[in-house]
Enzyme design. Sequence first.
Site, PDB file in Angstrom:
ATOM      1  CB  CYS A  23       4.917  -3.517   7.302  1.00 20.97           C
ATOM      2  SG  CYS A  23       3.265  -4.253   7.143  1.00 20.97           S
ATOM      3  CB  THR A  24       8.964  -0.162   5.886  1.00 25.90           C
ATOM      4  OG1 THR A  24       9.125  -1.415   5.208  1.00 25.90           O
ATOM      5  CG2 THR A  24      10.308   0.508   6.073  1.00 25.90           C
TER       6      THR A  24
END
Length: 158
Positions: free
Chosen positions: A45-46
Amino acid sequence: MAVDVGDQAPEICLPDMDGNEVCLADARGSFVVLYFYPKDNSSSCTIEAKDFTAEAAAFAGEGARVIGISPDSTESHRRFSEKQALDLTLLSDPDRLSMEAFGVWVKKRMYGKEYMGVERSTFIIDPEGRIAAAWRAVKVKGHAAAVLARLRELKGAA
């Protein structure tokens, strides 16, 4: 029920990382890149958020706003955005209403166990509020660039 290309995008209003309500209807007249992701600060997600941030100027140049949605709180989004220097809007959906409306709250399986979770998905919503492109079960590597390329194709065809 999942939305598909050509469908009207569900009407959603959710709080952003500063607690301000953001509604898809307010973006009518321009393109929106709406992506759903499982969790702030997880590795994939980062990477995805940073990749969309790296392309933020290009998306803005095409007249498109990038919005990410996860079940995390507004406070979690604020910390995530500050820590990663993100240049995009993050919306909080702890009740998963938008995820269910877009059909991305799905049954998943890991290590033989079934559970409900967010299917990493991205939608391009056109100026009339229709789904113009959709990606489901997204693989993060190269995804932001692919979304930008598709947006440019859609704009060229308009």
